[in-house]
Design a protein around this motif. Structure first.
Motif, PDB file in Angstrom:
ATOM      1  N   PHE A 335       0.833  -1.199   0.000  1.00 20.23           N
ATOM      2  CA  PHE A 335       0.000   0.000   0.000  1.00 20.23           C
ATOM      3  C   PHE A 335       0.872   1.254   0.000  1.00 20.23           C
ATOM      4  O   PHE A 335       0.602   2.220  -0.720  1.00 20.23           O
ATOM      5  N   CYS A 336       1.923   1.246   0.822  1.00 13.72           N
ATOM      6  CA  CYS A 336       2.848   2.393   0.870  1.00 13.72           C
ATOM      7  C   CYS A 336       3.488   2.627  -0.495  1.00 13.72           C
ATOM      8  O   CYS A 336       3.618   3.776  -0.945  1.00 13.72           O
ATOM      9  N   ASP A 337       3.895   1.556  -1.144  1.00 12.50           N
ATOM     10  CA  ASP A 337       4.557   1.682  -2.447  1.00 12.50           C
ATOM     11  C   ASP A 337       3.623   2.256  -3.503  1.00 12.50           C
ATOM     12  O   ASP A 337       4.066   2.969  -4.410  1.00 12.50           O
ATOM     13  N   ARG A 338       2.351   1.959  -3.369  1.00 14.95           N
ATOM     14  CA  ARG A 338       1.392   2.421  -4.389  1.00 14.95           C
ATOM     15  C   ARG A 338       0.841   3.811  -4.094  1.00 14.95           C
ATOM     16  O   ARG A 338       0.629   4.607  -5.015  1.00 14.95           O
ATOM     17  N   TYR A 339       0.587   4.111  -2.812  1.00 13.76           N
ATOM     18  CA  TYR A 339      -0.134   5.346  -2.486  1.00 13.76           C
ATOM     19  C   TYR A 339       0.608   6.287  -1.542  1.00 13.76           C
ATOM     20  O   TYR A 339       0.099   7.358  -1.219  1.00 13.76           O
ATOM     21  N   GLY A 340       1.779   5.891  -1.078  1.00 19.48           N
ATOM     22  CA  GLY A 340       2.503   6.732  -0.130  1.00 19.48           C
ATOM     23  C   GLY A 340       2.364   6.218   1.293  1.00 19.48           C
ATOM     24  O   GLY A 340       1.464   5.441   1.616  1.00 19.48           O
ATOM     25  N   TYR A 341       3.253   6.671   2.148  1.00 22.03           N
ATOM     26  CA  TYR A 341       3.310   6.197   3.526  1.00 22.03           C
ATOM     27  C   TYR A 341       2.221   6.846   4.381  1.00 22.03           C
ATOM     28  O   TYR A 341       2.217   8.059   4.582  1.00 22.03           O
ATOM     29  N   PRO A 342       1.262   6.063   4.910  1.00 20.28           N
ATOM     30  CA  PRO A 342       0.205   6.619   5.775  1.00 20.28           C
ATOM     31  C   PRO A 342       0.616   6.518   7.245  1.00 20.28           C
ATOM     32  O   PRO A 342       0.433   5.485   7.883  1.00 20.28           O
ATOM     33  N   PHE A 343       1.180   7.582   7.781  1.00 15.75           N
ATOM     34  CA  PHE A 343       1.780   7.514   9.118  1.00 15.75           C
ATOM     35  C   PHE A 343       0.769   7.135  10.201  1.00 15.75           C
ATOM     36  O   PHE A 343       1.098   6.407  11.140  1.00 15.75           O
ATOM     37  N   PHE A 344      -0.474   7.609  10.080  1.00 17.24           N
ATOM     38  CA  PHE A 344      -1.457   7.296  11.122  1.00 17.24           C
ATOM     39  C   PHE A 344      -1.773   5.796  11.132  1.00 17.24           C
ATOM     40  O   PHE A 344      -1.860   5.164  12.188  1.00 17.24           O
ATOM     41  N   GLU A 345      -1.911   5.207   9.951  1.00 21.74           N
ATOM     42  CA  GLU A 345      -2.221   3.778   9.870  1.00 21.74           C
ATOM     43  C   GLU A 345      -1.026   2.928  10.276  1.00 21.74           C
ATOM     44  O   GLU A 345      -1.187   1.798  10.741  1.00 21.74           O
ATOM     45  N   ALA A 346       0.183   3.458  10.098  1.00 21.22           N
ATOM     46  CA  ALA A 346       1.371   2.726  10.545  1.00 21.22           C
ATOM     47  C   ALA A 346       1.333   2.539  12.063  1.00 21.22           C
ATOM     48  O   ALA A 346       1.707   1.481  12.586  1.00 21.22           O
ATOM     49  N   ARG A 347       0.879   3.554  12.760  1.00 22.09           N
ATOM     50  CA  ARG A 347       0.756   3.444  14.215  1.00 22.09           C
ATOM     51  C   ARG A 347      -0.315   2.409  14.584  1.00 22.09           C
ATOM     52  O   ARG A 347      -0.147   1.643  15.531  1.00 22.09           O
ATOM     53  N   MET A 348      -1.413   2.406  13.836  1.00 21.73           N
ATOM     54  CA  MET A 348      -2.474   1.447  14.099  1.00 21.73           C
ATOM     55  C   MET A 348      -1.984   0.013  13.875  1.00 21.73           C
ATOM     56  O   MET A 348      -2.331  -0.899  14.631  1.00 21.73           O
ATOM     57  N   LEU A 349      -1.179  -0.184  12.834  1.00 18.88           N
ATOM     58  CA  LEU A 349      -0.643  -1.518  12.558  1.00 18.88           C
ATOM     59  C   LEU A 349       0.230  -1.986  13.715  1.00 18.88           C
ATOM     60  O   LEU A 349       0.097  -3.123  14.186  1.00 18.88           O
ATOM     61  N   GLN A 350       1.120  -1.119  14.188  1.00 19.71           N
ATOM     62  CA  GLN A 350       1.991  -1.507  15.300  1.00 19.71           C
ATOM     63  C   GLN A 350       1.172  -1.803  16.548  1.00 19.71           C
ATOM     64  O   GLN A 350       1.434  -2.796  17.241  1.00 19.71           O
ATOM     65  N   ASP A 351       0.181  -0.970  16.846  1.00 21.15           N
ATOM     66  CA  ASP A 351      -0.667  -1.200  18.031  1.00 21.15           C
ATOM     67  C   ASP A 351      -1.360  -2.557  17.942  1.00 21.15           C
ATOM     68  O   ASP A 351      -1.478  -3.274  18.941  1.00 21.15           O
ATOM     69  N   THR A 352      -1.832  -2.909  16.739  1.00 21.99           N
ATOM     70  CA  THR A 352      -2.508  -4.193  16.542  1.00 21.99           C
ATOM     71  C   THR A 352      -1.549  -5.349  16.775  1.00 21.99           C
ATOM     72  O   THR A 352      -1.895  -6.333  17.450  1.00 21.99           O
ATOM     73  N   ILE A 353      -0.340  -5.262  16.198  1.00 22.66           N
ATOM     74  CA  ILE A 353       0.638  -6.340  16.352  1.00 22.66           C
ATOM     75  C   ILE A 353       1.019  -6.511  17.823  1.00 22.66           C
ATOM     76  O   ILE A 353       1.105  -7.646  18.328  1.00 22.66           O
ATOM     77  N   LEU A 372       6.588  -7.767  12.573  1.00 24.30           N
ATOM     78  CA  LEU A 372       6.401  -6.316  12.625  1.00 24.30           C
ATOM     79  C   LEU A 372       7.528  -5.644  11.849  1.00 24.30           C
ATOM     80  O   LEU A 372       8.694  -5.683  12.263  1.00 24.30           O
ATOM     81  N   LYS A 373       7.190  -5.071  10.700  1.00 25.34           N
ATOM     82  CA  LYS A 373       8.173  -4.420   9.834  1.00 25.34           C
ATOM     83  C   LYS A 373       7.987  -2.905   9.767  1.00 25.34           C
ATOM     84  O   LYS A 373       8.701  -2.236   9.032  1.00 25.34           O
ATOM     85  N   HIS A 374       7.032  -2.397  10.530  1.00 21.93           N
ATOM     86  CA  HIS A 374       6.748  -0.961  10.515  1.00 21.93           C
ATOM     87  C   HIS A 374       6.691  -0.472  11.959  1.00 21.93           C
ATOM     88  O   HIS A 374       5.798  -0.860  12.714  1.00 21.93           O
ATOM     89  N   ILE A 375       7.644   0.375  12.340  1.00 22.39           N
ATOM     90  CA  ILE A 375       7.820   0.782  13.738  1.00 22.39           C
ATOM     91  C   ILE A 375       7.491   2.268  13.908  1.00 22.39           C
ATOM     92  O   ILE A 375       7.853   3.103  13.084  1.00 22.39           O
ATOM     93  N   TYR A 376       6.827   2.554  15.031  1.00 20.98           N
ATOM     94  CA  TYR A 376       6.530   3.948  15.419  1.00 20.98           C
ATOM     95  C   TYR A 376       6.838   4.109  16.901  1.00 20.98           C
ATOM     96  O   TYR A 376       6.558   3.229  17.717  1.00 20.98           O
ATOM     97  N   ASP A 377       7.440   5.258  17.263  1.00 25.51           N
ATOM     98  CA  ASP A 377       7.683   5.545  18.680  1.00 25.51           C
ATOM     99  C   ASP A 377       7.770   7.055  18.871  1.00 25.51           C
ATOM    100  O   ASP A 377       7.940   7.811  17.912  1.00 25.51           O
ATOM    101  N   THR A 378       7.644   7.474  20.112  1.00 26.15           N
ATOM    102  CA  THR A 378       7.768   8.902  20.449  1.00 26.15           C
ATOM    103  C   THR A 378       9.087   9.200  21.137  1.00 26.15           C
ATOM    104  O   THR A 378       9.289  10.296  21.647  1.00 26.15           O
ATOM    105  N   ASN A 379       9.969   8.201  21.162  1.00 27.31           N
ATOM    106  CA  ASN A 379      11.254   8.374  21.837  1.00 27.31           C
ATOM    107  C   ASN A 379      12.349   7.710  21.011  1.00 27.31           C
ATOM    108  O   ASN A 379      12.339   6.493  20.828  1.00 27.31           O
ATOM    109  N   ALA A 380      13.279   8.495  20.509  1.00 29.70           N
ATOM    110  CA  ALA A 380      14.351   7.958  19.673  1.00 29.70           C
ATOM    111  C   ALA A 380      15.251   6.992  20.439  1.00 29.70           C
ATOM    112  O   ALA A 380      15.868   6.108  19.851  1.00 29.70           O
ATOM    113  N   ALA A 381      15.322   7.148  21.758  1.00 35.81           N
ATOM    114  CA  ALA A 381      16.209   6.311  22.559  1.00 35.81           C
ATOM    115  C   ALA A 381      15.678   4.891  22.728  1.00 35.81           C
ATOM    116  O   ALA A 381      16.438   3.963  23.000  1.00 35.81           O
ATOM    117  N   THR A 382      14.363   4.698  22.607  1.00 34.87           N
ATOM    118  CA  THR A 382      13.765   3.375  22.851  1.00 34.87           C
ATOM    119  C   THR A 382      13.112   2.773  21.631  1.00 34.87           C
ATOM    120  O   THR A 382      12.623   1.653  21.695  1.00 34.87           O
TER     121      THR A 382
END
Length: 548
Positions: A335-353, A372-382
């Motif tokens: 989906f990212c390759d076809r339509y661009g990276y959807p940052f909000f849905e990336a967070r949803m995917l990680q939460d689901t996993i 899990l191949k798509h990672i989101y975080d609010t802290n670069a250290a972790t």
């Protein structure tokens, strides 16, 4: 039937009662309420061709109100000319009040259920505690469906709604209760075949058939036929033989508009997803292949809609859950390759996993991990502490915009991320980046909170051959003060493509003698259109006035 029932309640002899009641119904305005058309049987001695309860034609002032489940009305194919007004009840406006009313009636019952304390005395249930328990078990979405909510309250009343229940066990219990209720009604019928009416046997008969239908419709080519759908009798022979039992259980229902084919739907979408998960667990490879084909050819979505099915599979079949998690990651990447990276849905995917991993760990102790191949975080250290194979990570997003900055000057090390295609960084703590692999990058957005030289990041761009950026579609660099790497061999093949996908956001470095000056003279050999594009984007996106 109506006369017999009312006369019995009055308590007079049949002849006198019929005469008295007949006169009342002829001369007075009366409302006759017949509750449960789906449970009604036509009297054997009645010779009328009517397929619904009917009244004497002389009862002109009587209004007949019939309640029924939708499937029975569809099954009888009653024309609109015979219905004065058709009202569909879709839910309740105040489910909290419904729970309170149900428990009030249950508390009035004489010592039934299991609502007793250790001393053996009866304990009355509190509706607020019951609602809290339902919410903690993630079942409050059923509050929109009164009949299911009533069942859940009943499970709570009988102490069968346990806090530590696996999600799949909870839904299995719920559906078995539906089958049990329909069997209880059958036992009240004289025509019931008691040898085949046990809840367990009925559940085993209809669930495999319904699970195949749930999967087939949820992943049908026509997205409009996924929730409300038709069922082809020739393609679903087993369903035809079990249709009555399925409809009576309420797990699946049916409506019909005169002139159209019957339209079926499950009790709730999560029930359909649970049944679909059961189907996947029986043939993992075939079902995952079908899902992949459907999403790539008939859906324009990232695969996040598979989340609930994955959660169910984590407690039904851990191997199937692992395979589906891989498929979800692949669908998201596609989906990212076809339509661009959807940052909000990336967070949803990680939460689901991560939620699925917790459910899986409760069911399986072999150490199996979801993909899990798509990672989101609010802290670069972790951010890279999540259990996953870093070399296979496809996207990484770090957003510290709402994180309290503690003043550490971190260097983000990405050397293990060999397959990274999408990088989105908005940071307060990171001052530089090392190990960024440019070979597979499709989108790269790096925003430093304050102006940074970032020598390692600059060196990465400077020392890499520009042709390694052939896959790049978007490059955003904000507050990167050193962009001299742009001047290197600017006439080489591919540099013009880089400029087309590039956005520079640059704040002038405080204290610099050349404050606000960006030298583009060495790009003079570029085609004028590309040079104009670069100048326009830099000028429009600078935080302060800039000279070129």
């Amino acid at each position: 039937m109506i006369l017999k029932f009312i006369i019995g309640r009055i308590g007079i002899d049949k002849t006198s009662g019929e005469e008295l009641l007949g006169e009342i119904l002829k001369s007075n305005t009366c409302l006759l309420v017949l509750d449960g058309l789906d449970e009604w049987q036509h009297p054997e001695r009645c010779h009328s061709g009517e397929r619904i309860p009917h009244v004497q034609t002389s009862w002109e002032n009587c209004t007949l109100l019939i309640t029924t489940r939708p499937y029975k009305l569809a099954e009888l194919k009653i024309g609109l000319s015979k219905i004065g007004k058709h009202v569909m009840v879709n839910g309740v406006s105040n489910p909290e009040k419904l729970v309170e009313n149900i428990l009030s009636r249950l508390n009035d019952l004489p010592s039934t259920g299991m609502s007793h304390n250790p001393e053996g005395t009866r304990t009355l249930l509190n509706h607020e505690l019951c609602i809290k328990e339902i919410q903690e078990n993630n079942l409050w979405h059923f509050s929109e469906c009164p009949i299911v909510l009533a069942h859940i309250v009943w499970l709570s009343y009988k102490r069968r709604l346990l806090t530590d229940m696996k999600l799949s066990d909870l839904y299995e219990t719920l559906l078995k209760e539906r089958c049990s209720e329909s069997c209880d009604k059958e036992r009240c019928s004289e025509s019931c075949d008691k040898s085949n009416s046990s809840p367990r046997s009925k559940y085993k008969e209809i669930i495999p058939t319904l699970s195949k239908i749930a999967f087939a419709k949820l992943f049908a080519e026509d997205e409009n036929q996924t929730i409300v759908f038709e069922i082809d009798a020739e393609e679903n022979v087993n369903f035809e033989s079990q249709k009555t039992a399925s409809l009576e259980s309420g797990i699946i229902s049916c409506t019909n508009v005169p002139g159209d084919s019957p339209q079926y739907y499950f009790l709730h979408k999560t029930v359909q997803e649970y049944l679909a998960a059961l189907c996947i667990s029986k043939d993992i490879a075939k079902c995952c292949s079908h899902i992949k084909h459907t999403y790539k050819n008939n859906r324009r979505e990232s695969g996040i809609s598979l989340s609930q099915i994955l959660i169910f599979l984590c407690s039904i079949d851990t191997k199937a859950a692992e395979e589906l998690s891989k498929e979800m990651n692949e669908l998201f990447t596609d989906f990212c390759d076809r339509y661009g990276y959807p940052f909000f849905e990336a967070r949803m995917l990680q939460d689901t996993i991560l939620q699925g991993q917790k459910e899986l760990d409760r069911s399986d102790y072999s150490g199996r991990n979801l993909c899990l191949k798509h990672i989101y975080d609010t802290n670069a250290a972790t951010v890279l502490n999540v259990k996953t194979n870093q070399s296979r990570l496809v996207s990484l997003e770090i957003n510290e915009i709402l994180t309290e900055y503690k003043g550490t000057d971190n260097v983000l090390d990405l050397k293990n991320l060999k397959s990274l295609k999408y990088l989105r960084l908005w940071t307060k703590s990171v001052k530089d980046i090392i190990g960024l692999n440019l070979s597979h990058l499709v989108e790269c957005s790096i925003t430093f909170e304050t102006p940074q030289l970032a020598p390692n990041l600059t060196s990465t761009f400077y020392n890499n051959d520009i042709e390694c950026l052939q896959t790049l579609k978007k490059l955003v660099l904000s507050n990167l003060t050193d962009i001299h790497w742009l001047h290197k061999d600017s006439e080489r093949k591919g540099i013009q493509k880089l400029f087309k996908c590039m956005v520079l956001r640059r704040r002038p470095h405080r204290g610099s003698e050349q404050k606000g000056i960006l030298d583009l003279r060495r790009l003079g050999n570029l085609e004028s259109s590309y040079r104009s594009w670069i100048e326009r984007n830099i000028l429009l996106r600078c935080g302060e006035s800039t000279s070129v």
